[in-house]
Design an enzyme around this catalytic site. Structure first.
Site, PDB file in Angstrom:
ATOM      1  N   ARG A 123      98.842 -17.515 -62.732  1.00 54.43           N
ATOM      2  CA  ARG A 123      98.204 -18.785 -63.119  1.00 54.43           C
ATOM      3  C   ARG A 123      97.930 -19.719 -61.948  1.00 54.43           C
ATOM      4  O   ARG A 123      97.725 -20.905 -62.137  1.00 54.43           O
ATOM      5  CB  ARG A 123      99.026 -19.504 -64.196  1.00 54.43           C
ATOM      6  CG  ARG A 123      99.119 -18.728 -65.507  1.00 54.43           C
ATOM      7  CD  ARG A 123      99.699 -19.577 -66.619  1.00 54.43           C
ATOM      8  NE  ARG A 123      99.673 -18.855 -67.876  1.00 54.43           N
ATOM      9  CZ  ARG A 123     100.657 -18.084 -68.330  1.00 54.43           C
ATOM     10  NH1 ARG A 123     101.768 -17.946 -67.617  1.00 54.43           N
ATOM     11  NH2 ARG A 123     100.553 -17.473 -69.481  1.00 54.43           N
ATOM     12  N   LYS A 145      84.714 -23.243 -54.929  1.00 54.51           N
ATOM     13  CA  LYS A 145      84.117 -22.252 -55.828  1.00 54.51           C
ATOM     14  C   LYS A 145      84.626 -20.865 -55.443  1.00 54.51           C
ATOM     15  O   LYS A 145      84.493 -20.444 -54.287  1.00 54.51           O
ATOM     16  CB  LYS A 145      82.598 -22.271 -55.714  1.00 54.51           C
ATOM     17  CG  LYS A 145      81.903 -23.333 -56.540  1.00 54.51           C
ATOM     18  CD  LYS A 145      80.397 -23.100 -56.471  1.00 54.51           C
ATOM     19  CE  LYS A 145      79.627 -24.057 -57.327  1.00 54.51           C
ATOM     20  NZ  LYS A 145      78.167 -23.794 -57.270  1.00 54.51           N
ATOM     21  N   GLU A 187      71.940 -20.949 -45.205  1.00 57.61           N
ATOM     22  CA  GLU A 187      72.665 -21.992 -45.932  1.00 57.61           C
ATOM     23  C   GLU A 187      72.579 -23.332 -45.213  1.00 57.61           C
ATOM     24  O   GLU A 187      72.443 -24.388 -45.841  1.00 57.61           O
ATOM     25  CB  GLU A 187      74.133 -21.590 -46.114  1.00 57.61           C
ATOM     26  CG  GLU A 187      74.364 -20.394 -47.021  1.00 57.61           C
ATOM     27  CD  GLU A 187      74.131 -20.693 -48.492  1.00 57.61           C
ATOM     28  OE1 GLU A 187      73.757 -21.830 -48.833  1.00 57.61           O
ATOM     29  OE2 GLU A 187      74.319 -19.766 -49.313  1.00 57.61           O
ATOM     30  N   LYS A 229      78.005 -30.666 -46.882  1.00 56.55           N
ATOM     31  CA  LYS A 229      78.677 -29.990 -47.999  1.00 56.55           C
ATOM     32  C   LYS A 229      79.889 -30.804 -48.459  1.00 56.55           C
ATOM     33  O   LYS A 229      80.098 -31.007 -49.667  1.00 56.55           O
ATOM     34  CB  LYS A 229      79.112 -28.584 -47.557  1.00 56.55           C
ATOM     35  CG  LYS A 229      79.839 -27.759 -48.630  1.00 56.55           C
ATOM     36  CD  LYS A 229      78.903 -27.250 -49.685  1.00 56.55           C
ATOM     37  CE  LYS A 229      79.620 -26.433 -50.758  1.00 56.55           C
ATOM     38  NZ  LYS A 229      79.823 -25.031 -50.386  1.00 56.55           N
ATOM     39  N   GLU A 239      80.534 -29.717 -60.181  1.00 58.56           N
ATOM     40  CA  GLU A 239      79.111 -29.475 -60.393  1.00 58.56           C
ATOM     41  C   GLU A 239      78.608 -30.007 -61.735  1.00 58.56           C
ATOM     42  O   GLU A 239      77.964 -29.298 -62.510  1.00 58.56           O
ATOM     43  CB  GLU A 239      78.791 -27.977 -60.265  1.00 58.56           C
ATOM     44  CG  GLU A 239      77.346 -27.706 -59.897  1.00 58.56           C
ATOM     45  CD  GLU A 239      77.081 -26.261 -59.521  1.00 58.56           C
ATOM     46  OE1 GLU A 239      76.283 -25.624 -60.207  1.00 58.56           O
ATOM     47  OE2 GLU A 239      77.679 -25.780 -58.541  1.00 58.56           O
ATOM     48  N   ARG A 243      76.153 -32.066 -57.155  1.00 55.58           N
ATOM     49  CA  ARG A 243      76.520 -30.819 -56.475  1.00 55.58           C
ATOM     50  C   ARG A 243      75.562 -29.676 -56.790  1.00 55.58           C
ATOM     51  O   ARG A 243      75.419 -28.736 -55.997  1.00 55.58           O
ATOM     52  CB  ARG A 243      77.956 -30.416 -56.838  1.00 55.58           C
ATOM     53  CG  ARG A 243      78.400 -29.147 -56.110  1.00 55.58           C
ATOM     54  CD  ARG A 243      79.866 -28.852 -56.234  1.00 55.58           C
ATOM     55  NE  ARG A 243      80.200 -27.603 -55.563  1.00 55.58           N
ATOM     56  CZ  ARG A 243      81.423 -27.156 -55.341  1.00 55.58           C
ATOM     57  NH1 ARG A 243      82.464 -27.868 -55.732  1.00 55.58           N
ATOM     58  NH2 ARG A 243      81.634 -26.019 -54.720  1.00 55.58           N
ATOM     59  N   ASN A 247      72.565 -25.651 -54.834  1.00 60.33           N
ATOM     60  CA  ASN A 247      72.066 -24.362 -55.296  1.00 60.33           C
ATOM     61  C   ASN A 247      70.589 -24.156 -54.986  1.00 60.33           C
ATOM     62  O   ASN A 247      69.979 -23.193 -55.472  1.00 60.33           O
ATOM     63  CB  ASN A 247      72.290 -24.221 -56.804  1.00 60.33           C
ATOM     64  CG  ASN A 247      73.754 -24.024 -57.147  1.00 60.33           C
ATOM     65  OD1 ASN A 247      74.383 -23.078 -56.696  1.00 60.33           O
ATOM     66  ND2 ASN A 247      74.299 -24.932 -57.927  1.00 60.33           N
ATOM     67  N   HIS A 250      69.124 -20.687 -54.609  1.00 59.02           N
ATOM     68  CA  HIS A 250      70.077 -19.703 -55.104  1.00 59.02           C
ATOM     69  C   HIS A 250      69.698 -19.106 -56.461  1.00 59.02           C
ATOM     70  O   HIS A 250      70.058 -17.966 -56.752  1.00 59.02           O
ATOM     71  CB  HIS A 250      71.475 -20.308 -55.163  1.00 59.02           C
ATOM     72  CG  HIS A 250      72.117 -20.445 -53.825  1.00 59.02           C
ATOM     73  ND1 HIS A 250      71.573 -21.233 -52.825  1.00 59.02           N
ATOM     74  CD2 HIS A 250      73.241 -19.897 -53.292  1.00 59.02           C
ATOM     75  CE1 HIS A 250      72.347 -21.159 -51.751  1.00 59.02           C
ATOM     76  NE2 HIS A 250      73.357 -20.361 -52.004  1.00 59.02           N
ATOM     77  N   HIS A 254      69.968 -15.343 -56.047  1.00 54.27           N
ATOM     78  CA  HIS A 254      70.955 -14.567 -56.800  1.00 54.27           C
ATOM     79  C   HIS A 254      70.277 -13.540 -57.707  1.00 54.27           C
ATOM     80  O   HIS A 254      70.770 -12.413 -57.870  1.00 54.27           O
ATOM     81  CB  HIS A 254      71.836 -15.497 -57.628  1.00 54.27           C
ATOM     82  CG  HIS A 254      72.888 -16.197 -56.823  1.00 54.27           C
ATOM     83  ND1 HIS A 254      73.745 -17.114 -57.366  1.00 54.27           N
ATOM     84  CD2 HIS A 254      73.223 -16.112 -55.512  1.00 54.27           C
ATOM     85  CE1 HIS A 254      74.553 -17.574 -56.424  1.00 54.27           C
ATOM     86  NE2 HIS A 254      74.245 -16.978 -55.289  1.00 54.27           N
ATOM     87  N   HIS A 267      72.874 -11.924 -48.634  1.00 52.31           N
ATOM     88  CA  HIS A 267      72.867 -13.222 -49.308  1.00 52.31           C
ATOM     89  C   HIS A 267      71.946 -14.198 -48.587  1.00 52.31           C
ATOM     90  O   HIS A 267      71.155 -14.922 -49.214  1.00 52.31           O
ATOM     91  CB  HIS A 267      74.286 -13.786 -49.375  1.00 52.31           C
ATOM     92  CG  HIS A 267      74.348 -15.146 -49.996  1.00 52.31           C
ATOM     93  ND1 HIS A 267      74.064 -15.369 -51.326  1.00 52.31           N
ATOM     94  CD2 HIS A 267      74.632 -16.368 -49.466  1.00 52.31           C
ATOM     95  CE1 HIS A 267      74.179 -16.665 -51.591  1.00 52.31           C
ATOM     96  NE2 HIS A 267      74.519 -17.285 -50.479  1.00 52.31           N
TER      97      HIS A 267
END
Length: 367
Positions: A123, A145, A187, A229, A239, A243, A247, A250, A254, A267
């Site tokens: 956990r 993330k 990026e 960032k 997000e 935020r 993306n 992306h 993606h 990527h």
């Protein structure tokens, strides 16, 4: 260099943590000792290529702890539930418990996978990100993330799990092949597009210095990009608003990576093509001029990043369908991030499928 002398930026989220810049790997142990009085066991998760270069340096500062190293094969396909299960089995064999600290030593794949492991093992156990690639240093190690992939899409199974610290040693960039540098540049250029026109100008004027890896110029780039960032993540950790701007590129990138099974396109290449597609869509929506679109394409090309791609087995329509799994989508509507000129971006909720399909056709052609 003492801990007090290290440059750092503070992420001021619900659980604040520092991002150290130019911090020697050998000194991480001193920082851990100052922060965690109950720490006995450290689990380093990395791949063998990174380990050969940096584990020995890292372990010099960790001699007072019991340290085990877990190796993960390189590649985006390793971000899987199967690999997560194998990590869990190996960690238990090493006696990992709730007081263990995980060090994610590597690039974006290691950061995502080791971070997700730390978030779910018993956990949740402590995590420190030690990014060794440009992409990880300017982007993926910051913000908490963590995720693994699913056949339906990239990073579908994940969490927001902030590290206790990000420890960035700029010397790890010296060994990067240019292909890995490109991932990070994509990026960083994205950061410039959404929040800092001056950084965009910096990339346009510092091509020669960046390509010969001038240490002061690289430090300036990483610091400026990381600061963007950190600022955005501090405003919106999970997000729910601003935020999402991070993306940019992306949603397209993606989908392209997923459609190509994370092969034949990195990527950074996916993000680069995604930035161009988003720029074309922004022009359609009246947010960018043709000259600004050309400026984006020219800058990406300057650093060897692609602005279009030939594909087999996929077409623009199938890539559009893959965008259905994007995590920003809401109520069946595609939510896209679009540049607004150079240095700003907006969240767009009114892009039609024909408009998005046309943007795909600007960057993808079928062999």
């Amino acid at each position: 260099m003492s801990l007090a002398e290290l440059q750092k930026i503070e992420v001021t989220a619900a659980k604040p943590y520092p991002v150290f810049l130019g911090a020697p790997l050998e000194e991480l142990g001193e920082y851990l000792h100052s922060q965690f009085k109950d720490l006995e066991h450290i689990l380093i998760i990395t791949n063998r290529a990174v380990a050969e270069l940096y584990v020995e340096r890292l372990q010099k500062g960790l001699r007072e702890y019991r340290v085990n190293v877990l190796f993960v094969p390189a590649g985006e396909t390793e971000k899987s539930l199967e690999r997560l299960s194998q990590l869990t089995t190996a960690a238990l064999r090493f006696g990992t418990d709730r007081h263990t600290l995980v060090i994610a030593l590597g690039g974006g794949v290691i950061g995502d996978l080791a971070g997700f492991f730390a978030s779910v093992f018993m956990r949740g156990i402590r995590l420190v990100q030690v990014p060794t690639t440009l992409l990880a240093q300017v982007d993926s190690s910051i913000g908490g993330k963590v995720a693994v992939n699913h056949p339906a899409g990239k990073n579908i199974i994940g969490a927001f799990y902030p590290p206790r610290a990000v420890w960035t040693d700029f010397t790890t960039l010296d060994s990067l092949p240019w292909g890995e540098v490109e991932n990070g540049l994509a990026e960083s250029i994205k950061h410039a597009l959404i929040a800092d026109s001056g950084l965009f100008d910096f990339f346009e004027t510092q091509e020669e210095s960046l390509k010969r890896r001038d240490p002061s110029i690289w430090r300036a780039m990483v610091t400026r990009s990381s600061t963007i960032k950190v600022k955005i993540v501090s405003q919106d950790e999970c997000e729910q608003g601003v935020r999402a701007l991070l993306n940019l590129g992306h949603s397209f990138g993606h989908a392209l990576e997923t459609g190509m099974n994370y092969r034949s396109v990195t990527h950074g290449q996916g993000v680069s093509i995604g930035l161009v597609a988003a720029a074309h869509l922004a022009k359609t929506k009246g947010l960018m001029t043709e000259a600004e679109v050309d400026r984006v394409k020219c800058l990406l090309s300057t650093y060897g990043l692609p602005t279009e791609i030939a594909i087999k087995g996929q077409d623009p329509q199938s890539l559009l369908q893959l965008m259905q799994a994007d995590k920003k989508n809401q109520g069946g509507r595609k939510i896209l991030i679009l540049p607004q000129g150079i240095g700003q971006a907006v969240i767009s909720k009114d892009c039609s499928d024909p408009e998005i399909l046309d943007a795909w056709k600007q960057v993808v052609y079928v062999e």
